[in-house]
Design an enzyme around this catalytic site. Sequence first.
Site, mmCIF file in Angstrom:
data_model
loop_
_atom_site.group_PDB
_atom_site.id
_atom_site.type_symbol
_atom_site.label_atom_id
_atom_site.label_comp_id
_atom_site.label_asym_id
_atom_site.label_seq_id
_atom_site.Cartn_x
_atom_site.Cartn_y
_atom_site.Cartn_z
ATOM 1 N N TYR A 1 21.995 -25.375 35.136
ATOM 2 C CA TYR A 1 23.360 -25.853 35.380
ATOM 3 C C TYR A 1 24.326 -24.674 35.517
ATOM 4 C CZ TYR A 1 21.980 -30.718 34.361
ATOM 5 O OH TYR A 1 21.405 -31.981 34.395
ATOM 6 N N HIS B 1 17.881 -36.289 36.747
ATOM 7 C CA HIS B 1 18.284 -35.157 37.593
ATOM 8 C C HIS B 1 17.379 -35.134 38.816
ATOM 9 C CE1 HIS B 1 19.124 -31.163 39.132
ATOM 10 N NE2 HIS B 1 17.821 -31.029 39.262
ATOM 11 N N GLU C 1 13.981 -24.857 41.617
ATOM 12 C CA GLU C 1 13.904 -25.663 40.390
ATOM 13 C C GLU C 1 12.453 -25.986 40.005
ATOM 14 O OE1 GLU C 1 16.533 -29.032 40.985
ATOM 15 O OE2 GLU C 1 18.305 -27.769 40.733
ATOM 16 N N LYS D 1 16.096 -37.504 31.930
ATOM 17 C CA LYS D 1 16.924 -36.911 30.882
ATOM 18 C C LYS D 1 16.726 -37.650 29.550
ATOM 19 C CE LYS D 1 20.561 -35.515 34.161
ATOM 20 N NZ LYS D 1 22.028 -35.420 34.348
HETATM 21 P P1 IDP Z 1 24.194 -34.384 39.909
HETATM 22 O O1 IDP Z 1 23.341 -34.547 38.669
HETATM 23 O O2 IDP Z 1 24.556 -35.715 40.505
HETATM 24 O O3 IDP Z 1 23.576 -33.426 40.912
HETATM 25 P P2 IDP Z 1 26.079 -32.260 39.170
HETATM 26 O O4 IDP Z 1 27.492 -32.153 39.669
HETATM 27 O O5 IDP Z 1 25.093 -31.258 39.663
HETATM 28 O O6 IDP Z 1 25.606 -33.763 39.455
HETATM 29 O O7 IDP Z 1 26.157 -32.191 37.589
HETATM 30 C C1 IDP Z 1 24.995 -32.034 36.820
HETATM 31 C C2 IDP Z 1 25.061 -32.924 35.601
HETATM 32 O O8 IDP Z 1 26.168 -32.510 34.781
HETATM 33 C C3 IDP Z 1 25.363 -34.392 35.913
HETATM 34 O O9 IDP Z 1 24.207 -35.119 36.281
HETATM 35 C C4 IDP Z 1 25.951 -34.870 34.604
HETATM 36 O O10 IDP Z 1 24.940 -35.106 33.620
HETATM 37 C C5 IDP Z 1 26.779 -33.655 34.180
HETATM 38 N N1 IDP Z 1 28.168 -33.753 34.639
HETATM 39 C C6 IDP Z 1 28.649 -33.525 35.888
HETATM 40 N N2 IDP Z 1 29.977 -33.713 35.949
HETATM 41 C C7 IDP Z 1 30.353 -34.082 34.700
HETATM 42 C C8 IDP Z 1 31.640 -34.417 34.104
HETATM 43 O O11 IDP Z 1 32.700 -34.420 34.751
HETATM 44 N N3 IDP Z 1 31.611 -34.737 32.792
HETATM 45 C C9 IDP Z 1 30.472 -34.741 32.033
HETATM 46 N N4 IDP Z 1 29.271 -34.423 32.538
HETATM 47 C C10 IDP Z 1 29.204 -34.099 33.861
HETATM 48 MG MG MG Z 2 23.328 -31.356 40.754
#
Ligand code: IDP
Ligand code: MG
Length: 155
Positions: A49, A115, A126, A9
């Site tokens: 997303y 990611h 993806e 990222k």
């Molecule tokens: P992951 O990246 O661990 O799979 P996901 O729940 O899929 O997590 O969320 C994707 C991305 O969205 C996260 O890596 C993070 O950058 C962002 N994100 C997730 N939850 C939050 C939050 O509560 N606040 C701000 N950004 C978030």
């Molecule tokens: Mg995720």
Amino acid sequence: MEQTLVILKPSCVLRGLIGEVIGRIEKRGIIITAMKMMQLDEKILREHYAHLVDKPFFPDLCASMMATPVICMVLKGIDIVSVFRTMVGATNGRKAAPGTLRGDLCMSGQANIVHASDSPENAIIEINRFFKPEELTDYVPSDLSFLYANDELNP
Ligand code: IDP
Ligand code: MG
């Protein structure tokens, strides 16, 4: 062998951590089969997303993911999706375990540097979202016997 989609990222690019993360991937014995730099836009981020588009933080997340070009990679290995998710650590860097990429290298729940696909099914989707077929390779090192045992390679 299984593959997974990884994105370094803008928080990784801007902090000069590209080499550190790729170094750890190589040292683990993970095979890199595709890699490119790419500027993301809102269209691809709304797909990528889709599970987060209704969250209040989505606009900020989008902006943070478009702040610089990102590095997209396809990694290959036995059970690579779960192996790499474990290596990445919990979503929030402040809660991620030491030894993980996020647990060692970031302090944020959003600017969390990497990611990684969360299931083999999503990995295929993806990889096809971020790479054209001609950008993918079938590369495997000629000798895998230093990475895996025979019964792991031929179960
Ligand atoms: P992951 O990246 O661990 O799979 P996901 O729940 O899929 O997590 O969320 C994707 C991305 O969205 C996260 O890596 C993070 O950058 C962002 N994100 C997730 N939850 C939050 C939050 O509560 N606040 C701000 N950004 C978030
Ligand atoms: Mg995720």
